[in-house]
Motif scaffolding. Sequence first.
Motif, PDB file in Angstrom:
ATOM      1  N   VAL A 110       0.869  -1.221   0.268  1.00  0.00           N
ATOM      2  CA  VAL A 110      -0.159  -0.068   0.286  1.00  0.00           C
ATOM      3  C   VAL A 110       1.002   1.532   0.074  1.00  0.00           C
ATOM      4  N   ARG A 111       1.751   1.042  -0.348  1.00  0.00           N
ATOM      5  CA  ARG A 111       3.228   1.863  -0.865  1.00  0.00           C
ATOM      6  C   ARG A 111       1.815   3.491  -1.702  1.00  0.00           C
ATOM      7  N   THR A 112       2.481   4.548  -1.087  1.00  0.00           N
ATOM      8  CA  THR A 112       2.382   6.035  -1.870  1.00  0.00           C
ATOM      9  C   THR A 112       2.319   5.742  -3.594  1.00  0.00           C
ATOM     10  N   ARG A 113       2.731   5.945  -4.521  1.00  0.00           N
ATOM     11  CA  ARG A 113       2.449   6.215  -5.553  1.00  0.00           C
ATOM     12  C   ARG A 113       2.366   7.749  -5.990  1.00  0.00           C
ATOM     13  N   LYS A 114       3.680   7.759  -7.012  1.00  0.00           N
ATOM     14  CA  LYS A 114       3.199   9.630  -7.519  1.00  0.00           C
ATOM     15  C   LYS A 114       2.340   8.831  -8.744  1.00  0.00           C
ATOM     16  N   LEU A 115       1.488  10.236  -9.115  1.00  0.00           N
ATOM     17  CA  LEU A 115       0.947  10.157 -10.850  1.00  0.00           C
ATOM     18  C   LEU A 115       1.529  11.380 -11.446  1.00  0.00           C
ATOM     19  N   LEU A 116       1.575  10.694 -12.326  1.00  0.00           N
ATOM     20  CA  LEU A 116       2.037  11.775 -13.839  1.00  0.00           C
ATOM     21  C   LEU A 116       1.295  12.136 -14.323  1.00  0.00           C
ATOM     22  N   LEU A 117       1.426  14.010 -14.525  1.00  0.00           N
ATOM     23  CA  LEU A 117       0.673  14.315 -15.596  1.00  0.00           C
ATOM     24  C   LEU A 117       1.001  16.066 -15.940  1.00  0.00           C
ATOM     25  N   HIS A 118       0.152  16.334 -16.954  1.00  0.00           N
ATOM     26  CA  HIS A 118       0.456  17.313 -17.881  1.00  0.00           C
ATOM     27  C   HIS A 118       0.928  18.961 -16.347  1.00  0.00           C
ATOM     28  N   ALA A 119       1.804  19.144 -16.793  1.00  0.00           N
ATOM     29  CA  ALA A 119       1.633  20.571 -15.594  1.00  0.00           C
ATOM     30  C   ALA A 119       0.730  21.324 -15.243  1.00  0.00           C
ATOM     31  N   GLU A 120       0.008  21.937 -16.634  1.00  0.00           N
ATOM     32  CA  GLU A 120      -1.435  22.321 -17.031  1.00  0.00           C
ATOM     33  C   GLU A 120      -2.187  21.999 -15.954  1.00  0.00           C
ATOM     34  N   GLU A 121      -2.550  20.219 -16.940  1.00  0.00           N
ATOM     35  CA  GLU A 121      -3.152  19.846 -16.030  1.00  0.00           C
ATOM     36  C   GLU A 121      -3.693  19.476 -14.149  1.00  0.00           C
ATOM     37  N   ILE A 122      -2.750  19.423 -14.185  1.00  0.00           N
ATOM     38  CA  ILE A 122      -1.850  19.458 -12.588  1.00  0.00           C
ATOM     39  C   ILE A 122      -3.187  20.385 -12.178  1.00  0.00           C
ATOM     40  N   LYS A 123      -2.255  22.120 -12.699  1.00  0.00           N
ATOM     41  CA  LYS A 123      -3.057  23.676 -12.261  1.00  0.00           C
ATOM     42  C   LYS A 123      -4.149  23.735 -12.194  1.00  0.00           C
ATOM     43  N   ARG A 124      -4.819  23.011 -13.230  1.00  0.00           N
ATOM     44  CA  ARG A 124      -6.714  23.268 -12.851  1.00  0.00           C
ATOM     45  C   ARG A 124      -6.760  22.252 -12.084  1.00  0.00           C
ATOM     46  N   LEU A 125      -6.500  21.552 -12.095  1.00  0.00           N
ATOM     47  CA  LEU A 125      -7.198  20.209 -11.113  1.00  0.00           C
ATOM     48  C   LEU A 125      -7.111  20.838  -9.446  1.00  0.00           C
ATOM     49  N   ILE A 126      -6.055  21.038  -9.021  1.00  0.00           N
ATOM     50  CA  ILE A 126      -5.505  22.082  -8.245  1.00  0.00           C
ATOM     51  C   ILE A 126      -7.136  22.682  -7.892  1.00  0.00           C
ATOM     52  N   GLY A 127      -6.982  24.128  -8.422  1.00  0.00           N
ATOM     53  CA  GLY A 127      -7.448  24.918  -8.676  1.00  0.00           C
ATOM     54  C   GLY A 127      -9.447  24.321  -8.193  1.00  0.00           C
ATOM     55  N   LYS A 128      -9.475  23.466  -9.035  1.00  0.00           N
ATOM     56  CA  LYS A 128     -10.977  23.298  -8.468  1.00  0.00           C
ATOM     57  C   LYS A 128     -10.856  22.621  -7.511  1.00  0.00           C
ATOM     58  N   VAL A 129      -9.953  21.345  -7.214  1.00  0.00           N
ATOM     59  CA  VAL A 129      -9.860  20.913  -5.565  1.00  0.00           C
ATOM     60  C   VAL A 129     -10.417  21.863  -5.017  1.00  0.00           C
ATOM     61  N   GLU A 130      -9.373  23.129  -4.414  1.00  0.00           N
ATOM     62  CA  GLU A 130      -9.497  23.823  -3.111  1.00  0.00           C
ATOM     63  C   GLU A 130     -10.556  24.659  -3.640  1.00  0.00           C
ATOM     64  N   ARG A 131     -11.086  25.326  -4.918  1.00  0.00           N
ATOM     65  CA  ARG A 131     -11.340  26.350  -4.706  1.00  0.00           C
ATOM     66  C   ARG A 131     -13.164  25.447  -4.040  1.00  0.00           C
ATOM     67  N   ALA A 132     -13.945  24.349  -5.779  1.00  0.00           N
ATOM     68  CA  ALA A 132     -15.204  24.437  -5.532  1.00  0.00           C
ATOM     69  C   ALA A 132     -15.690  22.883  -5.103  1.00  0.00           C
ATOM     70  N   GLY A 133     -14.789  22.269  -4.250  1.00  0.00           N
ATOM     71  CA  GLY A 133     -15.593  21.170  -3.135  1.00  0.00           C
ATOM     72  C   GLY A 133     -15.593  20.113  -3.531  1.00  0.00           C
ATOM     73  N   TYR A 134     -14.233  19.980  -4.657  1.00  0.00           N
ATOM     74  CA  TYR A 134     -14.335  18.099  -5.726  1.00  0.00           C
ATOM     75  C   TYR A 134     -13.175  17.849  -5.171  1.00  0.00           C
ATOM     76  N   THR A 135     -12.673  16.343  -5.217  1.00  0.00           N
ATOM     77  CA  THR A 135     -12.257  15.949  -5.039  1.00  0.00           C
ATOM     78  C   THR A 135     -11.610  14.916  -5.904  1.00  0.00           C
ATOM     79  N   LEU A 136     -10.158  14.181  -6.037  1.00  0.00           N
ATOM     80  CA  LEU A 136      -9.743  13.113  -6.904  1.00  0.00           C
ATOM     81  C   LEU A 136     -10.049  11.740  -6.823  1.00  0.00           C
ATOM     82  N   VAL A 137     -10.479  11.032  -7.979  1.00  0.00           N
ATOM     83  CA  VAL A 137     -10.740   9.760  -6.915  1.00  0.00           C
ATOM     84  C   VAL A 137     -10.127   9.124  -8.432  1.00  0.00           C
ATOM     85  N   PRO A 138      -9.619   7.528  -8.230  1.00  0.00           N
ATOM     86  CA  PRO A 138      -9.130   6.280  -8.968  1.00  0.00           C
ATOM     87  C   PRO A 138     -10.182   6.195  -9.449  1.00  0.00           C
ATOM     88  N   LEU A 139     -10.913   5.633 -10.546  1.00  0.00           N
ATOM     89  CA  LEU A 139     -11.661   4.983 -11.196  1.00  0.00           C
ATOM     90  C   LEU A 139     -11.304   4.059 -11.800  1.00  0.00           C
TER      91      LEU A 139
END
Length: 147
Positions: free
Chosen positions: A74-103
């Motif tokens: 159960v170790r922590t694994r780093k996920l790889l995305l483009h920097a602009e995708e990560i920034k956009r996701l961070i903005g939505k998660v922090e502002r709008a009350g969303y969360t990120l879940v693995p599908l």
Amino acid sequence: MSIVQNKKAFHDYFIEEKHEAGAVLEGWEVKAIRAGRAQLKEAYVIIRNGELFLIGCHVSPLLAASTHIQPDPVRTRKLLLHAEEIKRLIGKVERAGYTLVPLDIHYKKGRIKLEIGLAKGKKQHDKRESEKQKEWERDKQRLMRPK
């Protein structure tokens, strides 16, 4: 082709966006995932220092795994995305009350990829409503089927 799916995520969340991410894996993890020995049920994605990490994903090591390493399922694994995708996701998660879940975990051109969803939690009455909707769809298909 999907290897492992997180069906609980679709039950507990409204999935608004889907993103495909690579994962930093060790050799024994790749072999175990290819054998279907991964579980996403309790997993979630967090943001640390502008990077995404998968926590709680259980990958059971194969019995034939190397003896000179100690596999941590159960170790922590780093996920790889483009920097602009990560920034956009961070903005939505922090502002709008969303969360990120693995599908799900799947192959793409021989590589193991993880699909993560930008999700909003369902309330209990929403879960009941979606269950009724699924049941109605099943009944509708049953009625439309020729006898």
